[in-house]
Write a protein that holds these residues in place. Structure first.
Motif, PDB file in Angstrom:
ATOM      1  N   LEU A  12       0.833  -1.190   0.000  1.00 31.38           N
ATOM      2  CA  LEU A  12       0.000   0.000   0.000  1.00 31.38           C
ATOM      3  C   LEU A  12       0.868   1.240   0.000  1.00 31.38           C
ATOM      4  O   LEU A  12       2.022   1.218   0.450  1.00 31.38           O
ATOM      5  CB  LEU A  12      -0.912   0.014   1.238  1.00 31.38           C
ATOM      6  N   ASP A  13       0.316   2.352  -0.492  1.00 31.44           N
ATOM      7  CA  ASP A  13       1.042   3.619  -0.476  1.00 31.44           C
ATOM      8  C   ASP A  13       1.275   4.117   0.947  1.00 31.44           C
ATOM      9  O   ASP A  13       2.324   4.676   1.251  1.00 31.44           O
ATOM     10  CB  ASP A  13       0.253   4.694  -1.241  1.00 31.44           C
ATOM     11  N   GLY A  14       0.295   3.909   1.820  1.00 32.22           N
ATOM     12  CA  GLY A  14       0.316   4.560   3.117  1.00 32.22           C
ATOM     13  C   GLY A  14       0.744   3.704   4.286  1.00 32.22           C
ATOM     14  O   GLY A  14       0.736   4.166   5.431  1.00 32.22           O
ATOM     15  N   THR A  15       1.082   2.434   4.035  1.00 27.33           N
ATOM     16  CA  THR A  15       1.605   1.586   5.102  1.00 27.33           C
ATOM     17  C   THR A  15       2.874   0.909   4.614  1.00 27.33           C
ATOM     18  O   THR A  15       3.179   0.883   3.419  1.00 27.33           O
ATOM     19  CB  THR A  15       0.606   0.501   5.544  1.00 27.33           C
ATOM     20  N   THR A  16       3.605   0.359   5.562  1.00 30.90           N
ATOM     21  CA  THR A  16       4.861  -0.318   5.252  1.00 30.90           C
ATOM     22  C   THR A  16       4.825  -1.788   5.605  1.00 30.90           C
ATOM     23  O   THR A  16       5.546  -2.589   5.021  1.00 30.90           O
ATOM     24  CB  THR A  16       6.013   0.362   6.037  1.00 30.90           C
ATOM     25  N   ASN A  17       3.955  -2.159   6.555  1.00 33.00           N
ATOM     26  CA  ASN A  17       4.042  -3.471   7.184  1.00 33.00           C
ATOM     27  C   ASN A  17       2.693  -4.181   7.196  1.00 33.00           C
ATOM     28  O   ASN A  17       2.284  -4.743   8.205  1.00 33.00           O
ATOM     29  CB  ASN A  17       4.570  -3.295   8.622  1.00 33.00           C
ATOM     30  N   THR A  18       1.995  -4.153   6.052  1.00 34.20           N
ATOM     31  CA  THR A  18       0.687  -4.797   5.957  1.00 34.20           C
ATOM     32  C   THR A  18       0.826  -6.156   5.275  1.00 34.20           C
ATOM     33  O   THR A  18       1.401  -6.252   4.190  1.00 34.20           O
ATOM     34  CB  THR A  18      -0.295  -3.929   5.152  1.00 34.20           C
ATOM     35  N   ARG A  19       0.318  -7.187   5.938  1.00 32.94           N
ATOM     36  CA  ARG A  19       0.324  -8.512   5.321  1.00 32.94           C
ATOM     37  C   ARG A  19      -0.871  -9.321   5.800  1.00 32.94           C
ATOM     38  O   ARG A  19      -1.489  -9.020   6.810  1.00 32.94           O
ATOM     39  CB  ARG A  19       1.636  -9.248   5.588  1.00 32.94           C
ATOM     40  N   ASP A  20      -1.159 -10.366   5.026  1.00 30.66           N
ATOM     41  CA  ASP A  20      -2.318 -11.224   5.246  1.00 30.66           C
ATOM     42  C   ASP A  20      -1.893 -12.422   6.085  1.00 30.66           C
ATOM     43  O   ASP A  20      -0.825 -13.004   5.857  1.00 30.66           O
ATOM     44  CB  ASP A  20      -2.844 -11.683   3.877  1.00 30.66           C
ATOM     45  N   LEU A  21      -2.715 -12.804   7.057  1.00 30.87           N
ATOM     46  CA  LEU A  21      -2.421 -13.999   7.843  1.00 30.87           C
ATOM     47  C   LEU A  21      -2.830 -15.281   7.123  1.00 30.87           C
ATOM     48  O   LEU A  21      -2.659 -16.371   7.661  1.00 30.87           O
ATOM     49  CB  LEU A  21      -3.120 -13.928   9.206  1.00 30.87           C
ATOM     50  N   GLY A  22      -3.338 -15.153   5.912  1.00 26.61           N
ATOM     51  CA  GLY A  22      -3.663 -16.336   5.116  1.00 26.61           C
ATOM     52  C   GLY A  22      -2.429 -16.932   4.472  1.00 26.61           C
ATOM     53  O   GLY A  22      -1.406 -16.278   4.295  1.00 26.61           O
ATOM     54  N   GLY A  23      -2.531 -18.208   4.134  1.00 25.53           N
ATOM     55  CA  GLY A  23      -1.461 -18.889   3.418  1.00 25.53           C
ATOM     56  C   GLY A  23      -0.431 -19.554   4.289  1.00 25.53           C
ATOM     57  O   GLY A  23       0.556 -20.109   3.775  1.00 25.53           O
ATOM     58  N   LEU A  24      -0.619 -19.550   5.602  1.00 23.37           N
ATOM     59  CA  LEU A  24       0.343 -20.176   6.500  1.00 23.37           C
ATOM     60  C   LEU A  24      -0.018 -21.642   6.729  1.00 23.37           C
ATOM     61  O   LEU A  24      -1.193 -21.987   6.890  1.00 23.37           O
ATOM     62  CB  LEU A  24       0.381 -19.438   7.834  1.00 23.37           C
ATOM     63  N   ASP A  48      -6.201   7.232  -1.185  1.00 25.08           N
ATOM     64  CA  ASP A  48      -7.525   6.859  -1.694  1.00 25.08           C
ATOM     65  C   ASP A  48      -7.469   5.492  -2.373  1.00 25.08           C
ATOM     66  O   ASP A  48      -8.399   4.679  -2.239  1.00 25.08           O
ATOM     67  CB  ASP A  48      -8.028   7.909  -2.681  1.00 25.08           C
ATOM     68  N   ASP A  49      -6.385   5.231  -3.116  1.00 25.82           N
ATOM     69  CA  ASP A  49      -6.230   3.929  -3.761  1.00 25.82           C
ATOM     70  C   ASP A  49      -6.126   2.815  -2.730  1.00 25.82           C
ATOM     71  O   ASP A  49      -6.666   1.722  -2.920  1.00 25.82           O
ATOM     72  CB  ASP A  49      -4.987   3.920  -4.654  1.00 25.82           C
ATOM     73  N   ASP A  50      -5.407   3.092  -1.640  1.00 24.34           N
ATOM     74  CA  ASP A  50      -5.296   2.101  -0.564  1.00 24.34           C
ATOM     75  C   ASP A  50      -6.667   1.739  -0.007  1.00 24.34           C
ATOM     76  O   ASP A  50      -6.984   0.566   0.210  1.00 24.34           O
ATOM     77  CB  ASP A  50      -4.445   2.646   0.591  1.00 24.34           C
ATOM     78  N   VAL A  51      -7.476   2.761   0.268  1.00 25.81           N
ATOM     79  CA  VAL A  51      -8.800   2.536   0.838  1.00 25.81           C
ATOM     80  C   VAL A  51      -9.647   1.717  -0.117  1.00 25.81           C
ATOM     81  O   VAL A  51     -10.342   0.771   0.298  1.00 25.81           O
ATOM     82  CB  VAL A  51      -9.484   3.875   1.180  1.00 25.81           C
ATOM     83  N   ARG A  52      -9.588   2.035  -1.398  1.00 21.03           N
ATOM     84  CA  ARG A  52     -10.364   1.265  -2.382  1.00 21.03           C
ATOM     85  C   ARG A  52      -9.918  -0.189  -2.407  1.00 21.03           C
ATOM     86  O   ARG A  52     -10.749  -1.108  -2.471  1.00 21.03           O
ATOM     87  CB  ARG A  52     -10.229   1.893  -3.770  1.00 21.03           C
ATOM     88  N   LEU A  53      -8.595  -0.428  -2.390  1.00 23.67           N
ATOM     89  CA  LEU A  53      -8.100  -1.799  -2.423  1.00 23.67           C
ATOM     90  C   LEU A  53      -8.551  -2.570  -1.186  1.00 23.67           C
ATOM     91  O   LEU A  53      -9.051  -3.696  -1.282  1.00 23.67           O
ATOM     92  CB  LEU A  53      -6.572  -1.808  -2.521  1.00 23.67           C
TER      93      LEU A  53
END
Length: 277
Positions: A12-24, A48-53
């Motif tokens: 994302l543009d506005g975060t650095t450390n975002t990840r999904d807990l899926g796939g483990l 705004d793009d981050d929020v949409r995603l």
């Protein structure tokens, strides 16, 4: 522009450390399901793009915020606060001398910020149990969350458990310490082995330079970022491994700790199904 997912990372543009807990991987040969629970650093600077995603593509419907009341009020409203479909929940994992019953109902322009001098010191627990004095500072911090705010650790897990349709994101400032403890317990409930929980925790080290730079740009966190080197902020696998080992020794594992704090088998089964089915 906001990019899409890269493995488990959500770029994302506005975060650095975002990840999904899926796939483990899980101990029984399965895998956790993507798009259910995400973990992140502070969400204040989403584009705004981050929020949409997050909202339209991933289906985000709940934010579980582990920051203190002071952090939330000092940072101000984030863009997800203006999205009607997204519910915000607040469970600080640090002791607070005073707090608003519903911090998100407080309009920051009208709030009287009666914050104690040196409030950033609250980022470490104020008391350490005698038998934990020999542990590393990070381990003591994490045990402090469990020992001093176990109530809110459990309530954060309940929010994730009973969120309903859509994805949830759990976050604090950096998305590594407070978030790391809540996510570790969530993954343990899902049947993810300790070594995989530790590996997930340690992934933040991959982005630590950018994460520290981001926090240093905020007046709320700048002093703490500038007075300590990057290495001191970097998560180490042995930290989470030690916390999990202590939970094994003292409570029969993370699930035993949860059981003893009122988050029993029925709720664990619901959270497990949220991450697994």
């Amino acid at each position: 522009m906001t990019s899409t997912r890269t493995g488990r990372w959500v770029r994302l543009d506005g975060t650095t450390n975002t990840r999904d807990l899926g796939g483990l991987p899980t101990a029984d040969g399965g895998r956790t399901v993507p798009g259910r629970i995400l973990r992140s650093d502070n969400l204040q600077t989403l584009s705004d793009d981050d929020v949409r995603l997050l909202v339209d593509e991933i289906g985000l419907r709940q934010v579980v915020d582990l920051r203190t009341t002071a952090e939330i009020l000092l940072e101000g409203r984030g863009p997800l606060r203006d999205v009607a479909d997204v519910t915000h929940r607040h469970f600080t994992l640090l002791p607070e001398r005073g707090h608003h019953t519903d911090v998100f109902a407080v309009e920051e322009d009208d709030a009287e910020l009666d914050l104690p001098a040196g409030w950033l010191e609250s980022l470490l627990p104020r008391q350490v149990a005698a038998h934990d004095e020999g542990e590393s500072p990070a381990v003591r911090s994490y045990l402090g969350y469990l020992g001093q705010r176990g109530d809110n650790v459990v309530e954060a897990l309940r929010a994730l458990t009973h969120a309903g349709p859509g994805a949830s994101v759990v976050h604090c400032a950096a998305g590594k310490d407070r978030t790391g403890v809540v996510c570790a317990l969530s993954l343990a409930v899902a049947g993810v082995p300790h070594e995989e929980i530790v590996a997930d925790y340690a992934m933040t080290a991959e982005v630590i330079d950018a994460l520290v730079a981001k926090l240093a740009s905020s007046p709320t966190y700048a002093e703490d970022m500038q007075t300590r080197d990057v290495a001191s902020h970097t998560p180490r696998a042995e930290t989470m491994a030690r916390v999990l080992a202590l939970l094994d020794e003292r409570h029969g594992g993370p699930l035993g700790w949860l059981e003893s704090h009122g988050f029993g088998a029925d709720e664990q089964a619901v959270l497990r199904s949220r991450l697994r089915d």
